[in-house]
Motif scaffolding. Structure first.
Motif, PDB file in Angstrom:
ATOM      1  N   VAL A  39       0.847  -1.190   0.000  1.00 32.85           N
ATOM      2  CA  VAL A  39       0.000   0.000   0.000  1.00 32.85           C
ATOM      3  C   VAL A  39       0.884   1.242   0.000  1.00 32.85           C
ATOM      4  O   VAL A  39       1.866   1.318   0.741  1.00 32.85           O
ATOM      5  CB  VAL A  39      -0.947   0.003   1.224  1.00 32.85           C
ATOM      6  N   GLN A  40       0.558   2.195  -0.854  1.00 31.93           N
ATOM      7  CA  GLN A  40       1.306   3.441  -0.982  1.00 31.93           C
ATOM      8  C   GLN A  40       0.723   4.499  -0.048  1.00 31.93           C
ATOM      9  O   GLN A  40      -0.502   4.604   0.087  1.00 31.93           O
ATOM     10  CB  GLN A  40       1.212   3.964  -2.421  1.00 31.93           C
ATOM     11  N   GLN A  41       1.576   5.289   0.580  1.00 30.40           N
ATOM     12  CA  GLN A  41       1.078   6.357   1.449  1.00 30.40           C
ATOM     13  C   GLN A  41       0.228   7.330   0.633  1.00 30.40           C
ATOM     14  O   GLN A  41      -0.824   7.754   1.075  1.00 30.40           O
ATOM     15  CB  GLN A  41       2.235   7.098   2.113  1.00 30.40           C
ATOM     16  N   TRP A  42       0.690   7.703  -0.527  1.00 27.72           N
ATOM     17  CA  TRP A  42      -0.066   8.555  -1.441  1.00 27.72           C
ATOM     18  C   TRP A  42      -0.231   7.776  -2.732  1.00 27.72           C
ATOM     19  O   TRP A  42       0.654   7.761  -3.568  1.00 27.72           O
ATOM     20  CB  TRP A  42       0.663   9.877  -1.704  1.00 27.72           C
ATOM     21  N   GLY A  43      -1.338   7.091  -2.852  1.00 27.31           N
ATOM     22  CA  GLY A  43      -1.505   6.283  -4.043  1.00 27.31           C
ATOM     23  C   GLY A  43      -2.920   5.799  -4.232  1.00 27.31           C
ATOM     24  O   GLY A  43      -3.842   6.165  -3.499  1.00 27.31           O
ATOM     25  N   GLN A  82      -1.075  -1.687  -6.068  1.00 23.91           N
ATOM     26  CA  GLN A  82      -1.012  -0.446  -5.300  1.00 23.91           C
ATOM     27  C   GLN A  82       0.040   0.441  -5.964  1.00 23.91           C
ATOM     28  O   GLN A  82       1.208   0.075  -6.003  1.00 23.91           O
ATOM     29  CB  GLN A  82      -0.639  -0.731  -3.845  1.00 23.91           C
ATOM     30  N   VAL A  83      -0.394   1.572  -6.484  1.00 31.51           N
ATOM     31  CA  VAL A  83       0.517   2.411  -7.257  1.00 31.51           C
ATOM     32  C   VAL A  83       0.543   3.837  -6.715  1.00 31.51           C
ATOM     33  O   VAL A  83      -0.443   4.315  -6.156  1.00 31.51           O
ATOM     34  CB  VAL A  83       0.120   2.418  -8.753  1.00 31.51           C
ATOM     35  N   PRO A  84       1.673   4.530  -6.884  1.00 35.98           N
ATOM     36  CA  PRO A  84       1.747   5.912  -6.434  1.00 35.98           C
ATOM     37  C   PRO A  84       0.902   6.839  -7.312  1.00 35.98           C
ATOM     38  O   PRO A  84       0.596   6.501  -8.458  1.00 35.98           O
ATOM     39  CB  PRO A  84       3.235   6.256  -6.549  1.00 35.98           C
ATOM     40  N   VAL A  85       0.550   8.001  -6.760  1.00 40.39           N
ATOM     41  CA  VAL A  85      -0.217   8.985  -7.530  1.00 40.39           C
ATOM     42  C   VAL A  85       0.607   9.439  -8.729  1.00 40.39           C
ATOM     43  O   VAL A  85       1.834   9.313  -8.762  1.00 40.39           O
ATOM     44  CB  VAL A  85      -0.631  10.202  -6.669  1.00 40.39           C
ATOM     45  N   GLY A  86      -0.102   9.953  -9.727  1.00 38.57           N
ATOM     46  CA  GLY A  86       0.540  10.425 -10.949  1.00 38.57           C
ATOM     47  C   GLY A  86       0.081   9.609 -12.133  1.00 38.57           C
ATOM     48  O   GLY A  86      -0.795   8.751 -12.025  1.00 38.57           O
ATOM     49  N   THR A  87       0.651   9.873 -13.261  1.00 34.98           N
ATOM     50  CA  THR A  87       0.296   9.130 -14.471  1.00 34.98           C
ATOM     51  C   THR A  87       1.150   7.886 -14.543  1.00 34.98           C
ATOM     52  O   THR A  87       2.376   7.945 -14.594  1.00 34.98           O
ATOM     53  CB  THR A  87       0.496   9.997 -15.725  1.00 34.98           C
ATOM     54  N   ARG A  88       0.499   6.736 -14.515  1.00 37.84           N
ATOM     55  CA  ARG A  88       1.160   5.432 -14.585  1.00 37.84           C
ATOM     56  C   ARG A  88       0.960   4.866 -15.992  1.00 37.84           C
ATOM     57  O   ARG A  88      -0.034   5.151 -16.659  1.00 37.84           O
ATOM     58  CB  ARG A  88       0.545   4.443 -13.578  1.00 37.84           C
ATOM     59  N   VAL A  89       1.880   4.045 -16.428  1.00 40.84           N
ATOM     60  CA  VAL A  89       1.754   3.331 -17.694  1.00 40.84           C
ATOM     61  C   VAL A  89       1.343   1.905 -17.358  1.00 40.84           C
ATOM     62  O   VAL A  89       2.115   1.156 -16.764  1.00 40.84           O
ATOM     63  CB  VAL A  89       3.070   3.344 -18.500  1.00 40.84           C
ATOM     64  N   ASP A 117      -4.933  10.038  -5.285  1.00 41.33           N
ATOM     65  CA  ASP A 117      -4.875   9.445  -3.961  1.00 41.33           C
ATOM     66  C   ASP A 117      -6.230   8.825  -3.593  1.00 41.33           C
ATOM     67  O   ASP A 117      -7.268   9.473  -3.704  1.00 41.33           O
ATOM     68  CB  ASP A 117      -4.483  10.498  -2.921  1.00 41.33           C
ATOM     69  N   GLY A 118      -6.212   7.554  -3.218  1.00 43.95           N
ATOM     70  CA  GLY A 118      -7.420   6.845  -2.815  1.00 43.95           C
ATOM     71  C   GLY A 118      -8.284   6.336  -3.956  1.00 43.95           C
ATOM     72  O   GLY A 118      -9.334   5.746  -3.723  1.00 43.95           O
ATOM     73  N   SER A 119      -7.847   6.530  -5.195  1.00 38.53           N
ATOM     74  CA  SER A 119      -8.667   6.091  -6.332  1.00 38.53           C
ATOM     75  C   SER A 119      -8.560   4.585  -6.551  1.00 38.53           C
ATOM     76  O   SER A 119      -7.603   3.934  -6.139  1.00 38.53           O
ATOM     77  CB  SER A 119      -8.248   6.824  -7.610  1.00 38.53           C
ATOM     78  N   ARG A 120      -9.578   4.034  -7.212  1.00 40.94           N
ATOM     79  CA  ARG A 120      -9.609   2.616  -7.595  1.00 40.94           C
ATOM     80  C   ARG A 120     -10.116   2.545  -9.023  1.00 40.94           C
ATOM     81  O   ARG A 120     -11.224   3.004  -9.312  1.00 40.94           O
ATOM     82  CB  ARG A 120     -10.523   1.832  -6.672  1.00 40.94           C
ATOM     83  N   GLN A 121      -9.295   2.003  -9.913  1.00 44.00           N
ATOM     84  CA  GLN A 121      -9.669   1.904 -11.313  1.00 44.00           C
ATOM     85  C   GLN A 121      -9.592   0.456 -11.772  1.00 44.00           C
ATOM     86  O   GLN A 121      -8.709  -0.284 -11.346  1.00 44.00           O
ATOM     87  CB  GLN A 121      -8.741   2.783 -12.156  1.00 44.00           C
ATOM     88  N   GLN A 122     -10.530   0.088 -12.645  1.00 42.99           N
ATOM     89  CA  GLN A 122     -10.621  -1.299 -13.099  1.00 42.99           C
ATOM     90  C   GLN A 122     -10.354  -1.387 -14.600  1.00 42.99           C
ATOM     91  O   GLN A 122     -10.784  -0.528 -15.373  1.00 42.99           O
ATOM     92  CB  GLN A 122     -12.000  -1.863 -12.794  1.00 42.99           C
ATOM     93  N   PHE A 123      -9.681  -2.498 -14.980  1.00 43.55           N
ATOM     94  CA  PHE A 123      -9.326  -2.740 -16.371  1.00 43.55           C
ATOM     95  C   PHE A 123      -9.555  -4.209 -16.710  1.00 43.55           C
ATOM     96  O   PHE A 123      -9.512  -5.060 -15.830  1.00 43.55           O
ATOM     97  CB  PHE A 123      -7.855  -2.370 -16.621  1.00 43.55           C
TER      98      PHE A 123
END
Length: 140
Positions: A39-43, A82-89, A117-123
């Motif tokens: 789990v990321q502190q900001w993610g 669990q990924v940090p905030v920002g644009t991820r690839v 932060d705190g988002s959940r996205q599904q793919f």
């Protein structure tokens, strides 16, 4: 000959994948979860599910986060990252740990995913008889 012509479209349609019902989805075993599990502190969280389907069903697909191997996913499996905030690839590719025929092809699909932060996205990882494998966002 008519029978072959009548059955051929049904066989080709069978190569496309379909979304599994929730009760049939299994988590990826821990030995195939290779990254982004802390789990990321900001993610936020990215969740990936692979559809059912005949194409490539005997092979794992590599799930990549920021072009790093995060998991090896099979048909009907699901994983959370669990990924940090920002644009991820977020991407999929050939499983680099597979030394069978499955690991000899070419596959690379990527999406830019904005994580807050705190988002959940599904793919979903899908397979199509004409387009091969792809990864798509699941609309809420």
């Amino acid at each position: 000959m008519r029978l072959i012509l009548a059955v051929l479209p049904l066989l080709l349609a069978g190569c496309s994948s379909w979304k599994p019902d929730a009760e049939y989805i299994k988590p990826i075993p821990e030995d195939r979860l290779l990254g982004y599990q802390q789990v990321q502190q900001w993610g936020g969280q990215i969740e990936v599910t692979r559809d059912f389907g005949g194409m490539g069903s005997g092979c794992y697909v590599a799930v990549l986060v920021d072009r790093q191997l995060a998991a090896r996913i099979g048909v009907g499996e699901q994983a959370s990252f669990q990924v940090p905030v920002g644009t991820r690839v977020l991407g999929i590719g050939i499983d680099p740990l597979d030394d069978t025929l499955c690991g000899k092809g070419r596959l690379r699909r990527e999406l830019a995913v904005k994580v807050e932060d705190g988002s959940r996205q599904q793919f979903r990882i899908i397979s199509q008889n004409r387009g091969g494998f792809d990864i798509l966002a699941v609309e809420p």
